[in-house]
Scaffold this active site. Structure first.
Site, PDB file in Angstrom:
ATOM      1  N   ARG A 196      -0.207  10.763  27.619  1.00 22.13           N
ATOM      2  CA  ARG A 196      -0.143   9.441  28.250  1.00 22.13           C
ATOM      3  C   ARG A 196       0.616   8.493  27.339  1.00 22.13           C
ATOM      4  O   ARG A 196       0.636   8.635  26.117  1.00 22.13           O
ATOM      5  CB  ARG A 196      -1.552   8.924  28.556  1.00 22.13           C
ATOM      6  N   GLN A 230       7.132   1.416  39.620  1.00 20.80           N
ATOM      7  CA  GLN A 230       6.411   0.192  39.270  1.00 20.80           C
ATOM      8  C   GLN A 230       4.956   0.335  39.681  1.00 20.80           C
ATOM      9  O   GLN A 230       4.623   1.057  40.625  1.00 20.80           O
ATOM     10  CB  GLN A 230       7.046  -1.020  39.957  1.00 20.80           C
ATOM     11  N   ARG A 258       4.173  -0.492  34.166  1.00 19.64           N
ATOM     12  CA  ARG A 258       2.758  -0.162  34.320  1.00 19.64           C
ATOM     13  C   ARG A 258       1.967  -1.396  33.891  1.00 19.64           C
ATOM     14  O   ARG A 258       2.474  -2.256  33.170  1.00 19.64           O
ATOM     15  CB  ARG A 258       2.349   1.025  33.418  1.00 19.64           C
ATOM     16  N   TYR A 274      -3.067  15.872  42.010  1.00 16.04           N
ATOM     17  CA  TYR A 274      -3.923  14.762  41.583  1.00 16.04           C
ATOM     18  C   TYR A 274      -4.018  13.710  42.689  1.00 16.04           C
ATOM     19  O   TYR A 274      -5.109  13.362  43.138  1.00 16.04           O
ATOM     20  CB  TYR A 274      -3.333  14.167  40.307  1.00 16.04           C
ATOM     21  N   PRO A 331       6.322   7.101  39.250  1.00 15.44           N
ATOM     22  CA  PRO A 331       6.384   5.818  39.968  1.00 15.44           C
ATOM     23  C   PRO A 331       7.185   4.763  39.206  1.00 15.44           C
ATOM     24  O   PRO A 331       7.073   4.654  37.987  1.00 15.44           O
ATOM     25  CB  PRO A 331       4.909   5.402  40.085  1.00 15.44           C
TER      26      PRO A 331
HETATM   27  P1  NAD Z   1     -10.424  12.389  30.837  1.00 17.08           P
HETATM   28  O1  NAD Z   1      -9.573  13.585  31.065  1.00 17.08           O
HETATM   29  O2  NAD Z   1     -10.628  11.922  29.438  1.00 17.08           O
HETATM   30  O3  NAD Z   1     -11.841  12.589  31.487  1.00 17.08           O
HETATM   31  C1  NAD Z   1     -12.120  13.453  32.539  1.00 17.08           C
HETATM   32  C2  NAD Z   1     -13.374  14.237  32.183  1.00 17.08           C
HETATM   33  O4  NAD Z   1     -13.714  15.090  33.266  1.00 17.08           O
HETATM   34  C3  NAD Z   1     -13.171  15.124  30.960  1.00 17.08           C
HETATM   35  O5  NAD Z   1     -14.266  14.990  30.101  1.00 17.08           O
HETATM   36  C4  NAD Z   1     -13.086  16.543  31.550  1.00 17.08           C
HETATM   37  O6  NAD Z   1     -13.495  17.533  30.644  1.00 17.08           O
HETATM   38  C5  NAD Z   1     -13.987  16.399  32.769  1.00 17.08           C
HETATM   39  N1  NAD Z   1     -13.674  17.330  33.865  1.00 17.08           N
HETATM   40  C6  NAD Z   1     -12.455  17.596  34.402  1.00 17.08           C
HETATM   41  N2  NAD Z   1     -12.588  18.465  35.429  1.00 17.08           N
HETATM   42  C7  NAD Z   1     -13.925  18.731  35.526  1.00 17.08           C
HETATM   43  C8  NAD Z   1     -14.698  19.544  36.396  1.00 17.08           C
HETATM   44  N3  NAD Z   1     -14.119  20.283  37.361  1.00 17.08           N
HETATM   45  N4  NAD Z   1     -16.045  19.604  36.206  1.00 17.08           N
HETATM   46  C9  NAD Z   1     -16.636  18.884  35.217  1.00 17.08           C
HETATM   47  N5  NAD Z   1     -15.953  18.102  34.365  1.00 17.08           N
HETATM   48  C10 NAD Z   1     -14.615  18.011  34.541  1.00 17.08           C
HETATM   49  O7  NAD Z   1      -9.810  11.223  31.724  1.00 17.08           O
HETATM   50  P2  NAD Z   1     -10.250   9.701  31.903  1.00 17.08           P
HETATM   51  O8  NAD Z   1      -9.065   8.882  31.613  1.00 17.08           O
HETATM   52  O9  NAD Z   1     -11.515   9.436  31.190  1.00 17.08           O
HETATM   53  O10 NAD Z   1     -10.483   9.644  33.475  1.00 17.08           O
HETATM   54  C11 NAD Z   1     -11.776   9.630  34.040  1.00 17.08           C
HETATM   55  C12 NAD Z   1     -11.664   9.456  35.546  1.00 17.08           C
HETATM   56  O11 NAD Z   1     -11.012   8.210  35.833  1.00 17.08           O
HETATM   57  C13 NAD Z   1     -10.833  10.545  36.224  1.00 17.08           C
HETATM   58  O12 NAD Z   1     -11.450  10.871  37.457  1.00 17.08           O
HETATM   59  C14 NAD Z   1      -9.503   9.891  36.466  1.00 17.08           C
HETATM   60  O13 NAD Z   1      -8.857  10.426  37.581  1.00 17.08           O
HETATM   61  C15 NAD Z   1      -9.902   8.440  36.675  1.00 17.08           C
HETATM   62  N6  NAD Z   1      -8.787   7.543  36.326  1.00 17.08           N
HETATM   63  C16 NAD Z   1      -8.451   7.300  35.020  1.00 17.08           C
HETATM   64  C17 NAD Z   1      -7.378   6.471  34.733  1.00 17.08           C
HETATM   65  C18 NAD Z   1      -6.966   6.152  33.317  1.00 17.08           C
HETATM   66  O14 NAD Z   1      -5.976   5.448  33.130  1.00 17.08           O
HETATM   67  N7  NAD Z   1      -7.670   6.579  32.292  1.00 17.08           N
HETATM   68  C19 NAD Z   1      -6.622   5.908  35.765  1.00 17.08           C
HETATM   69  C20 NAD Z   1      -6.980   6.212  37.078  1.00 17.08           C
HETATM   70  C21 NAD Z   1      -8.074   7.015  37.352  1.00 17.08           C
HETATM   71  N1  UDP Z   2       6.157   7.749  29.460  1.00 20.33           N
HETATM   72  C1  UDP Z   2       7.166   7.600  28.518  1.00 20.33           C
HETATM   73  N2  UDP Z   2       7.053   8.254  27.343  1.00 20.33           N
HETATM   74  C2  UDP Z   2       5.990   9.036  27.014  1.00 20.33           C
HETATM   75  C3  UDP Z   2       4.950   9.179  27.981  1.00 20.33           C
HETATM   76  C4  UDP Z   2       5.060   8.521  29.205  1.00 20.33           C
HETATM   77  O1  UDP Z   2       8.142   6.892  28.749  1.00 20.33           O
HETATM   78  O2  UDP Z   2       5.971   9.588  25.901  1.00 20.33           O
HETATM   79  C5  UDP Z   2       6.260   7.013  30.742  1.00 20.33           C
HETATM   80  C6  UDP Z   2       6.036   7.857  31.997  1.00 20.33           C
HETATM   81  O3  UDP Z   2       7.233   8.463  32.418  1.00 20.33           O
HETATM   82  C7  UDP Z   2       5.536   6.802  32.961  1.00 20.33           C
HETATM   83  C8  UDP Z   2       4.765   5.815  32.084  1.00 20.33           C
HETATM   84  O4  UDP Z   2       5.225   6.041  30.758  1.00 20.33           O
HETATM   85  O5  UDP Z   2       6.631   6.112  33.544  1.00 20.33           O
HETATM   86  C9  UDP Z   2       3.253   6.001  32.130  1.00 20.33           C
HETATM   87  O6  UDP Z   2       2.988   7.373  31.901  1.00 20.33           O
HETATM   88  P1  UDP Z   2       1.509   7.958  31.810  1.00 20.33           P
HETATM   89  O7  UDP Z   2       1.625   9.441  31.755  1.00 20.33           O
HETATM   90  O8  UDP Z   2       0.775   7.267  30.712  1.00 20.33           O
HETATM   91  O9  UDP Z   2       0.787   7.488  33.153  1.00 20.33           O
HETATM   92  P2  UDP Z   2       1.200   7.515  34.705  1.00 20.33           P
HETATM   93  O10 UDP Z   2       2.622   7.968  34.880  1.00 20.33           O
HETATM   94  O11 UDP Z   2       0.234   8.424  35.328  1.00 20.33           O
HETATM   95  O12 UDP Z   2       1.043   6.090  35.085  1.00 20.33           O
END
Ligand code: NAD
Ligand code: UDP
Length: 314
Positions: free
Chosen positions: A187, A277, A212, A146, A275
């Site tokens: 998540r 923090q 976070r 990722y 991570p």
């Molecule tokens: P999500 O998984 O709900 O959405 C991702 C979407 O992309 C899904 O609908 C999935 O079916 C589609 N998808 C995945 N691979 C694909 C491919 N190869 N071709 C076509 N469609 C594809 O996740 P989200 O939280 O809505 O995230 C959306 C974007 O934002 C992502 O690029 C993610 O990396 C970025 N992002 C999200 C967060 C967050 O906290 N939600 C944080 C950082 C970055």
């Molecule tokens: N986490 C947790 N319990 C859960 C799911 C996640 O303690 O049931 C923790 C995880 O280890 C991380 C933080 O919550 O430290 C955020 O996790 P998430 O998967 O939401 O996002 P990311 O690690 O990508 O920020």
């Protein structure tokens, strides 16, 4: 003139909220998704709308289209559980997906925005993280598919900008939450809310002292659109997130309080490369987008809990 906008990953959590907002603003929206983590029901209420089109496609393959003004490239699984399920495809979604969407944007003259991530900073040694921080990513770890995929996508965006004069925007999104998060994506916000509503153990990984910063989805979508609407010479990268920082233990306690749950809090092993923090420095977004999040954690959690109560309360 109303704009025609392509949203890749449009049936996902953030993408579907973005489609809602763009339609409200009078845009014609093409929502492209392979439905790996996205769901048709996230966008089903738009299916009869002539301004909305749903396309099944995987962006690792080229895609041809004409007359699109803007592309929001969001397609990529975003939660650790999902992006580690098929890590090679995750890297392909970011890298080949970026190449295909940048190629499309170049041919049809569209502006293109990349949904990058705070994960490009890895397990950061600088706190909070400004855009100038280069990051500390383990290139061979289980999160690398990722993190490194997203880093390479940023490289491609900036090379297309320098080499082909493409109008690009890169946003680095920090943890975002809200209605339509997938209940099974592991998540932390969705996990804790569902565990609390079901009276199950609330699983803190490690001590729960890792931090976070959680941004409510409506604020984030506002930031995405503001970034797309900046002048052509603004490329970013720009951090989008809520600078209010919480430990995971504080989050667990808040969810218990707001749900009135009797769930006990338990500890499970911390996943590799988790991570310690994370908190965005959003000075650039404040300055260039006049943007900052308006939703406090408690308010956003209440709306999210309400959604999960209605839709997924086991
Ligand atoms: P999500 O998984 O709900 O959405 C991702 C979407 O992309 C899904 O609908 C999935 O079916 C589609 N998808 C995945 N691979 C694909 C491919 N190869 N071709 C076509 N469609 C594809 O996740 P989200 O939280 O809505 O995230 C959306 C974007 O934002 C992502 O690029 C993610 O990396 C970025 N992002 C999200 C967060 C967050 O906290 N939600 C944080 C950082 C970055
Ligand atoms: N986490 C947790 N319990 C859960 C799911 C996640 O303690 O049931 C923790 C995880 O280890 C991380 C933080 O919550 O430290 C955020 O996790 P998430 O998967 O939401 O996002 P990311 O690690 O990508 O920020």
């Amino acid at each position: 003139m109303p704009k025609t906008v392509l949203v890749t990953g449009g049936a996902g959590f953030l993408g579907s909220h973005l489609c809602d907002r763009l339609l409200e603003q009078g845009c014609e929206v093409l929502c492209l998704d392979n439905f790996f983590t996205g769901r048709k029901r996230n966008v089903s209420r738009h299916l009869g709308n002539l301004d909305f089109e749903l396309i099944r496609h995987d962006i690792t393959a080229p895609f041809f289209l004409e007359k699109v003004d803007q592309i929001y490239n969001l397609a990529c699984p975003a939660s650790p559980v999902h992006y580690q399920w098929n890590p090679v495809h995750t890297t392909k979604s970011s890298v080949l997906g970026a190449i295909n969407m940048l190629g499309l944007a170049k041919r049809i003259g569209a502006s293109i925005l990349q949904a990058s991530t705070s994960e490009v900073y890895g397990d950061p040694e600088i706190h909070p993280q400004p855009e100038s921080y280069k990051g500390a990513v383990n290139p061979i770890g289980i999160r690398a598919c990722y993190d490194e995929g997203k880093r390479c996508a940023e490289t491609l965006f900036f090379d297309y900008h320098r080499e082909h004069k493409l109008t690009v925007k890169v946003v680095r999104i920090f943890n975002t939450y809200g209605p339509r998060m997938q209940p099974d994506d592991g998540r932390v916000v969705s996990n804790f809310i569902l565990q609390a509503l079901r009276g199950e153990e609330i699983t803190i990984y490690g001590e729960g002292l890792q931090t976070r910063s959680f941004c409510y989805v409506d604020d984030l979508v506002d930031g995405l659109i503001r970034t797309m609407e900046t002048a052509d010479n603004f490329t970013g990268p720009v951090n989008l997130g809520n600078p209010a920082e919480f430990t995971i233990r504080e989050l667990a306690e808040k969810v218990v309080e707001l749900t009135g749950s009797k769930s006990p809090i338990v500890h499970r092993p911390l996943p590799a490369d988790d991570p310690k923090q994370r908190c965005p420095d959003i000075s650039l977004a404040r300055q260039e987008l006049s943007w900052e999040p308006a939703t406090r954690l408690e308010e956003g959690l209440k709306k999210t809990i309400e959604y999960f109560r209605k839709n997924h309360d086991g």
